[in-house]
Design an enzyme around this catalytic site. Sequence first.
Site, PDB file in Angstrom:
ATOM      1  N   GLY A 170      30.096  26.595  -4.289  1.00  0.00           N
ATOM      2  CA  GLY A 170      29.481  26.326  -3.049  1.00  0.00           C
ATOM      3  C   GLY A 170      28.300  25.497  -4.265  1.00  0.00           C
ATOM      4  O   GLY A 170      27.568  25.482  -5.161  1.00  0.00           O
ATOM      5  N   LYS A 225      20.331  16.218  -5.224  1.00  0.00           N
ATOM      6  CA  LYS A 225      20.669  17.039  -6.373  1.00  0.00           C
ATOM      7  C   LYS A 225      19.820  17.217  -7.093  1.00  0.00           C
ATOM      8  O   LYS A 225      19.176  16.900  -7.853  1.00  0.00           O
ATOM      9  CB  LYS A 225      21.749  16.195  -7.406  1.00  0.00           C
ATOM     10  N   ASP A 263      17.521  28.217 -10.127  1.00  0.00           N
ATOM     11  CA  ASP A 263      16.583  28.340  -9.772  1.00  0.00           C
ATOM     12  C   ASP A 263      16.888  27.043  -8.401  1.00  0.00           C
ATOM     13  O   ASP A 263      16.009  26.601  -7.974  1.00  0.00           O
ATOM     14  CB  ASP A 263      15.631  27.914 -10.660  1.00  0.00           C
ATOM     15  N   ARG A 276      36.117  18.659  -2.051  1.00  0.00           N
ATOM     16  CA  ARG A 276      37.127  19.011  -3.759  1.00  0.00           C
ATOM     17  C   ARG A 276      38.362  19.485  -3.169  1.00  0.00           C
ATOM     18  O   ARG A 276      38.278  20.409  -1.602  1.00  0.00           O
ATOM     19  CB  ARG A 276      35.836  19.561  -4.674  1.00  0.00           C
ATOM     20  N   ASP A 296      36.902  22.445  -8.902  1.00  0.00           N
ATOM     21  CA  ASP A 296      35.428  21.711  -8.486  1.00  0.00           C
ATOM     22  C   ASP A 296      35.070  20.485  -8.118  1.00  0.00           C
ATOM     23  O   ASP A 296      33.658  20.065  -7.779  1.00  0.00           O
ATOM     24  CB  ASP A 296      34.399  23.006  -7.897  1.00  0.00           C
ATOM     25  N   ASN A 297      34.959  20.192  -9.169  1.00  0.00           N
ATOM     26  CA  ASN A 297      34.755  18.439  -9.668  1.00  0.00           C
ATOM     27  C   ASN A 297      36.226  17.408  -9.189  1.00  0.00           C
ATOM     28  O   ASN A 297      36.467  15.965  -9.617  1.00  0.00           O
ATOM     29  CB  ASN A 297      34.108  18.731 -10.797  1.00  0.00           C
ATOM     30  N   ASP A 303      30.944  14.392 -10.281  1.00  0.00           N
ATOM     31  CA  ASP A 303      29.824  15.283 -10.641  1.00  0.00           C
ATOM     32  C   ASP A 303      29.998  14.188 -12.849  1.00  0.00           C
ATOM     33  O   ASP A 303      31.497  14.316 -13.487  1.00  0.00           O
ATOM     34  CB  ASP A 303      30.435  16.426 -11.239  1.00  0.00           C
TER      35      ASP A 303
END
Length: 494
Positions: free
Chosen positions: A90, A113, A125, A183, A252-253, A262
């Site tokens: 995610g 982003k 973070d 994706r 996921d990319n 990405d």
Amino acid sequence: MPAEPIWPFDNSYARLPERFFARVRPTPVAQPGLVRLNEPLAEALGLEVAALRGKAGLAMFAGNRLPEGAEPIALAYAGHQFGQWVPQLGDGRAVLLGEVVDRDGRRRDIQLKGSGITPFSRGGDGRAPIGPVVREYLASEAMHALGIPTTRSLAAVTTGEPVLRERVEPGGILTRVAHSHVRVGTFEYFHWREDVDALRTLADYVIARHYPELADDARPHLALLKAVIDRTAELVAHWISVGFIHGVMNTDNTSLVGETLDYGPFGFLDAYHPRTCYSAIDIENRYAFDQQPRIAHWNLTRLAETLLPLLHEDEDEAVARAGEALNGFLPRFEACHHARLRAKLGLAESRRGDIDLAHELLDLMARQQADFTQVFRALSDERMDDPDEGPARRCFARPEALDGWRARWIQRLRQEGRPEPARQAAMRAVNPKFILRNHLAQWAVDAATERGDFGPMDRLLQVLTRPYDPQPEAEALAAPPRPEQQVYQTFCGT
């Protein structure tokens, strides 16, 4: 005083069921500063540049203020990372503000982003150092200028806050624009949960938004799989043609719309070697330059697995249909790859032996450690009536090593009888002079990170957005790295 920026949001993904995402607001930052605004892209999106340059625009790019109509969400997805299954990933540091319909009627995602913690942050973070923001901005705009489908960069800002990685670095936020953030991993997320209803909803959404021509197909979900296979094959062939190495081709990319997604530990070839791999985290060279077609097929196989329940109620029949679709990948890739190889060699016609001729050159380049980009650009400047001292010879440690191949190539060119100026112009249009070489990207990153100097970034953007033009004043930026400039490893850095 600039007016409030108006964003023509229409947020279709946020209207999907709640299990597709988490609603979350960006985390405000202390002291944002605008590094770069992509004015041509802003205008193409139908946005007012002057307003975006004002305080309200900066606050939006920093996540300190939500534009009217935004519905911020973090997307849910899973993925195979370096071949290993991860059931929940995610958007851990990105927020999709919404979608705008651009001046050409195309729906585009607007994402921040590095905008703070989300429910998918997994202990991180949610932030990004300015270095990776600069890298992605440069890479996406350079790839776009090369004609390669890619996400885009609308804006880059500093946050005025430190980010702790291996060292303390200045923070940054990138505003990314994409045709889609769906994706392969999005489909895997619901497949792993055995949520067939969600898979159907997602597939129908992708068809309606990105492949509307498939809506009336007798087998729309099979047609979707075939369309994604074709677009991915075309994309990877385009990567190969310019020496691009994605570096982290996890599922996921892998975009569902054939868009480069990405920019982490990516790189461009300097000296040609097919097994080149720059990514510091790819210890097995899984995503090396010559492995990218194989990995693309592997990722598409994972997509096909998720679609099986939609292809046919009988599992064996579904597997057979998926297998037939996947068998189309290699022919499609090879057709695109071979067409690009011919174009790079100035061949307008397809003849037997052309690809062997191209592979002979590549083998010679590998043995001589010749620069990938420079060799093909130099061939664009070759003249058939020059007996032996063409510019391409100077790209090789032993110039005479090229002579035999060059003679065969010129003989092949003569078979077509195309006027030399036309052949040279066609070659210069597909063989860039300027690419985002790894040492140049590092130059811009170091300047931004260590000194807050974005001059190198600006200079590179001036040149890289015209990669096929001669630009004699920028000759130094076309040169391969000197030994002390070599970058042997690239990092995700986020």
